[in-house]
Design a protein around this motif. Structure first.
Motif, PDB file in Angstrom:
ATOM      1  N   THR A  44       0.856  -1.183   0.000  1.00 34.34           N
ATOM      2  CA  THR A  44       0.000   0.000   0.000  1.00 34.34           C
ATOM      3  C   THR A  44       0.897   1.239   0.000  1.00 34.34           C
ATOM      4  O   THR A  44       1.876   1.294   0.744  1.00 34.34           O
ATOM      5  N   LEU A  52      -4.527   5.686   7.056  1.00 31.96           N
ATOM      6  CA  LEU A  52      -5.082   4.579   7.815  1.00 31.96           C
ATOM      7  C   LEU A  52      -4.601   4.590   9.265  1.00 31.96           C
ATOM      8  O   LEU A  52      -5.361   4.291  10.179  1.00 31.96           O
ATOM      9  N   LYS A  55      -6.615   6.329  12.036  1.00 30.09           N
ATOM     10  CA  LYS A  55      -7.880   5.757  12.497  1.00 30.09           C
ATOM     11  C   LYS A  55      -7.676   4.994  13.801  1.00 30.09           C
ATOM     12  O   LYS A  55      -6.573   4.562  14.119  1.00 30.09           O
ATOM     13  N   VAL A  58      -6.421   0.520  14.924  1.00 24.33           N
ATOM     14  CA  VAL A  58      -5.464   0.011  13.939  1.00 24.33           C
ATOM     15  C   VAL A  58      -4.217  -0.424  14.700  1.00 24.33           C
ATOM     16  O   VAL A  58      -3.670   0.347  15.489  1.00 24.33           O
ATOM     17  N   THR A  97     -10.498  -9.372  14.446  1.00 19.61           N
ATOM     18  CA  THR A  97     -11.442  -8.349  13.992  1.00 19.61           C
ATOM     19  C   THR A  97     -10.800  -6.972  13.824  1.00 19.61           C
ATOM     20  O   THR A  97     -11.422  -6.081  13.253  1.00 19.61           O
ATOM     21  N   LYS A  98      -9.592  -6.802  14.312  1.00 17.52           N
ATOM     22  CA  LYS A  98      -8.928  -5.495  14.206  1.00 17.52           C
ATOM     23  C   LYS A  98      -8.275  -5.322  12.840  1.00 17.52           C
ATOM     24  O   LYS A  98      -8.089  -6.274  12.094  1.00 17.52           O
ATOM     25  N   THR A  99      -7.911  -4.080  12.541  1.00 18.44           N
ATOM     26  CA  THR A  99      -7.180  -3.766  11.316  1.00 18.44           C
ATOM     27  C   THR A  99      -5.688  -3.794  11.639  1.00 18.44           C
ATOM     28  O   THR A  99      -5.257  -3.190  12.617  1.00 18.44           O
ATOM     29  N   TYR A 100      -4.912  -4.479  10.807  1.00 19.02           N
ATOM     30  CA  TYR A 100      -3.474  -4.601  11.021  1.00 19.02           C
ATOM     31  C   TYR A 100      -2.712  -4.012   9.847  1.00 19.02           C
ATOM     32  O   TYR A 100      -2.990  -4.315   8.690  1.00 19.02           O
ATOM     33  N   GLN A 118      -4.261 -13.805   6.764  1.00 23.35           N
ATOM     34  CA  GLN A 118      -5.531 -13.950   6.053  1.00 23.35           C
ATOM     35  C   GLN A 118      -5.993 -15.411   6.105  1.00 23.35           C
ATOM     36  O   GLN A 118      -7.166 -15.690   6.328  1.00 23.35           O
ATOM     37  N   ARG A 123      -9.085 -10.350   8.399  1.00 19.96           N
ATOM     38  CA  ARG A 123      -9.688  -9.795   7.183  1.00 19.96           C
ATOM     39  C   ARG A 123      -9.215  -8.384   6.846  1.00 19.96           C
ATOM     40  O   ARG A 123      -9.259  -7.979   5.691  1.00 19.96           O
ATOM     41  N   LYS A 124      -8.792  -7.623   7.828  1.00 25.17           N
ATOM     42  CA  LYS A 124      -8.404  -6.228   7.587  1.00 25.17           C
ATOM     43  C   LYS A 124      -6.888  -6.127   7.699  1.00 25.17           C
ATOM     44  O   LYS A 124      -6.338  -5.906   8.782  1.00 25.17           O
ATOM     45  N   VAL A 126      -3.115  -4.720   5.865  1.00 25.41           N
ATOM     46  CA  VAL A 126      -2.445  -3.804   4.941  1.00 25.41           C
ATOM     47  C   VAL A 126      -0.958  -4.105   4.980  1.00 25.41           C
ATOM     48  O   VAL A 126      -0.352  -4.134   6.052  1.00 25.41           O
TER      49      VAL A 126
END
Length: 142
Positions: A44, A52, A55, A58, A97-100, A118, A123-124, A126
């Motif tokens: 990314t 990101l 937020k 994260v 469930t968190k964004t990594y 994954q 699921r989240k 980067v």
């Protein structure tokens, strides 16, 4: 009519097989294709990663070795060594469930780590790529 349909089906099967071989067999004088490469996630761009990181909820994971981490890392990053044999076990302790946001020295290990995560239900994810690129983009470091 039946014979004609059978002949057409055989012709198509042979054509398909020949095409598949042509795609995988190098032409004379050409090098063979490289061996299969382990799957990875694309990197990314730093600007998108920076947005990101502003937020909530994260989590930033530095998947370099502890020695690399000690030389500098993104502010607030957690070190989770991809090369550690216990890496998969350590992933199991994380909240899926968190964004990594993951990064390493080049983006290679973080990409592979993201694929592994994954597969384990995250699921989240980067792949932020290389630490040096993130630092050069002005992201806060420690």
């Amino acid at each position: 009519m039946l014979r004609s349909a059978f002949s057409a089906a055989v012709f198509c099967a042979v054509l398909s097989a020949t095409s598949a071989v042509a795609q995988t067999t190098p032409a004379a004088g050409q090098p063979a294709a490289p061996a299969a490469v382990a799957p990875s996630r694309p990197i990314t761009p730093p600007a998108e990663t920076q947005r990101l990181l502003r937020k909530r909820n994260v989590v930033v994971l530095d998947v370099r070795t502890p020695e690399e981490f000690a030389t500098g890392h993104l502010a607030g990053a957690q070190n989770l060594n991809f090369r550690d044999p216990n890496f998969p076990t350590q992933l199991a302790a994380l909240d899926t469930t968190k964004t990594y946001v993951l990064y390493c020295a080049s983006g290679n290990r973080s990409g592979k780590a993201a694929v592994l995560m994954q597969e384990k239900g995250f699921r989240k994810l980067v792949n932020a790529g290389a630490f040096k690129d993130l630092k050069a983009a002005g992201m806060k470091t420690e």
